[in-house]
Design a protein around this motif. Structure first.
Motif, PDB file in Angstrom:
ATOM      1  N   MET A 209      18.883  27.464   8.818  1.00 22.23           N
ATOM      2  CA  MET A 209      19.864  26.549   8.242  1.00 22.23           C
ATOM      3  C   MET A 209      21.216  26.691   8.926  1.00 22.23           C
ATOM      4  O   MET A 209      21.897  25.700   9.209  1.00 22.23           O
ATOM      5  CB  MET A 209      20.005  26.828   6.738  1.00 22.23           C
ATOM      6  CG  MET A 209      18.789  26.421   5.915  1.00 22.23           C
ATOM      7  SD  MET A 209      18.509  24.635   5.961  1.00 22.23           S
ATOM      8  CE  MET A 209      19.981  24.064   5.111  1.00 22.23           C
ATOM      9  N   LEU A 210      21.612  27.939   9.197  1.00 18.46           N
ATOM     10  CA  LEU A 210      22.884  28.149   9.890  1.00 18.46           C
ATOM     11  C   LEU A 210      22.848  27.547  11.287  1.00 18.46           C
ATOM     12  O   LEU A 210      23.818  26.926  11.757  1.00 18.46           O
ATOM     13  CB  LEU A 210      23.187  29.653   9.967  1.00 18.46           C
ATOM     14  CG  LEU A 210      23.594  30.327   8.654  1.00 18.46           C
ATOM     15  CD1 LEU A 210      23.693  31.841   8.844  1.00 18.46           C
ATOM     16  CD2 LEU A 210      24.938  29.779   8.165  1.00 18.46           C
ATOM     17  N   GLY A 211      21.700  27.727  11.953  1.00 18.01           N
ATOM     18  CA  GLY A 211      21.567  27.158  13.301  1.00 18.01           C
ATOM     19  C   GLY A 211      21.641  25.647  13.285  1.00 18.01           C
ATOM     20  O   GLY A 211      22.302  25.027  14.133  1.00 18.01           O
TER      21      GLY A 211
ATOM     22  N   CYS B 236      17.461  31.153   6.225  1.00 17.29           N
ATOM     23  CA  CYS B 236      18.929  31.146   6.267  1.00 17.29           C
ATOM     24  C   CYS B 236      19.434  31.001   7.703  1.00 17.29           C
ATOM     25  O   CYS B 236      20.369  30.236   7.985  1.00 17.29           O
ATOM     26  CB  CYS B 236      19.476  32.432   5.644  1.00 17.29           C
ATOM     27  SG  CYS B 236      19.251  32.526   3.853  1.00 17.29           S
ATOM     28  N   VAL B 237      18.802  31.756   8.616  1.00 25.15           N
ATOM     29  CA  VAL B 237      19.204  31.672  10.025  1.00 25.15           C
ATOM     30  C   VAL B 237      18.967  30.269  10.556  1.00 25.15           C
ATOM     31  O   VAL B 237      19.799  29.699  11.286  1.00 25.15           O
ATOM     32  CB  VAL B 237      18.436  32.716  10.855  1.00 25.15           C
ATOM     33  CG1 VAL B 237      18.692  32.498  12.352  1.00 25.15           C
ATOM     34  CG2 VAL B 237      18.844  34.123  10.451  1.00 25.15           C
TER      35      VAL B 237
ATOM     36  N   THR C 176      23.058  23.793  10.993  1.00 25.35           N
ATOM     37  CA  THR C 176      24.421  23.400  10.631  1.00 25.35           C
ATOM     38  C   THR C 176      25.345  23.468  11.840  1.00 25.35           C
ATOM     39  O   THR C 176      26.163  22.569  12.090  1.00 25.35           O
ATOM     40  CB  THR C 176      24.958  24.310   9.514  1.00 25.35           C
ATOM     41  OG1 THR C 176      24.079  24.229   8.384  1.00 25.35           O
ATOM     42  CG2 THR C 176      26.353  23.903   9.097  1.00 25.35           C
ATOM     43  N   ALA C 177      25.205  24.551  12.612  1.00 20.82           N
ATOM     44  CA  ALA C 177      26.036  24.700  13.814  1.00 20.82           C
ATOM     45  C   ALA C 177      25.728  23.610  14.830  1.00 20.82           C
ATOM     46  O   ALA C 177      26.629  23.054  15.481  1.00 20.82           O
ATOM     47  CB  ALA C 177      25.811  26.082  14.424  1.00 20.82           C
TER      48      ALA C 177
END
Length: 294
Positions: free
Chosen positions: A272-274, A269-270, A276-277
């Motif tokens: 993917m968030l990274g 999850c981390v 995406t950012a």
């Protein structure tokens, strides 16, 4: 019981000092010519060595309950049907007097066998009566073979168990892990669950349940193993059942623990968030850079 008044009376049967209601019959009150009443109670049972039966009567006219222990003579009859396959059936009809068998009919031999003086004489007399022997054999045909054909496909079937291996407790410090080997929906009842470590049987730290009926002809059974996980060690559950042509071995595949799976999920999850950012930042930067040149 006879000659009592008023009619209200309580009758209790006991077997080895335990109240018995199964097989008990209580008749209706009947009036006598002198205005008193009579009542009878019957208890049907199969005598077993050492059993003591008593009958207790409670009535207003008695200062205390009246108890009588069964010490007389009594007779009973035991009829058994045996079925081995779809064709063969056997009737065994035994007669007893005071717990002693004195006469037995066997449909396979189609004859009576007597025991003791009275039984020997009675068997000899009955074996000379062809009509009676035919009637006894007809009982086997009518009941044993009929019910054998009806129920044999059910009682003789074999259904393989569904086997599952589960980790129900993680190892923690000096506390061992616990595995459960479960067998579901099998028939017949007899089954054996054995734990193996690297192919060798484990007998310590093992707890197994008895076969439990599901209520639909099928059974289930469970076995638990406590163990300290070791790198490279192979844990297996061996299942032996009549439905198998050989013993079946199910290996435990630990895979990833729940904690490890959780860590991987959080990390994903981390990540993917990274990503995406990063993509959003790149798009924003390109748009801003492009706007400066226009």
């Amino acid at each position: 019981m006879t000659g009592f008044y008023p009619p209200a009376v309580k009758v209790t049967w006991t077997k080895n000092n335990v109240n018995v209601t199964e097989g008990m019959t209580l008749g209706r009150y009947s009036s006598n010519s002198d205005g008193s009443f009579s009542l009878f109670s019957v208890l049907g049972f199969t005598p077993e060595e050492g059993d003591i039966y008593t009958c207790t009567v409670e009535h207003k006219a008695l200062l205390w309950p009246l108890t009588r222990e069964l010490d007389g003579y009594y007779a009973h009859r035991r009829v058994r049907c045996a079925t081995w396959d779809m064709e063969k059936a056997e009737l065994i009809d035994s007669s007893y007097f005071n717990k002693m068998e004195y006469l037995r009919y066997n449909s396979t031999m189609n004859k009576f066998t007597g025991y003791m003086e009275y039984g020997l004489a009675l068997a000899e007399e009955l074996n000379r009566d062809p009509a009676y022997l035919r009637a006894m054999y007809a009982v086997m045909e009518r009941y044993c073979r009929y019910y054998g054909l009806k129920y044999y496909p059910h009682v003789n079937k074999r259904v393989q168990p569904e086997v599952q291996l589960k980790l129900i407790k993680q190892a923690s410090g000096r506390h061992p892990a616990m595995l459960m080997c479960s067998a579901y929906d099998f028939y017949p009842k007899a089954i054996r669950l054995t734990w193996l470590k690297d192919g060798k049987e484990v007998t310590s730290d093992v707890t197994s349940s008895e076969e439990m009926a599901d209520g639909d002809w099928y059974y289930q059974s469970h076995s638990h193993l406590e163990y300290m996980p070791k790198s490279g060690e192979k844990i297996s559950c061996m299942v032996e059942h009549a439905s198998f042509s050989k013993s079946m071995i199910y290996d435990w595949n630990p895979g990833l623990s729940g904690l490890e799976k959780g860590k991987i999920a959080v990390g994903a999850c981390v990540l993917m968030l990274g990503m995406t950012a990063a993509v959003a930042g790149l798009i924003y930067h390109r748009k801003k850079y492009k706007g400066q040149w226009e």
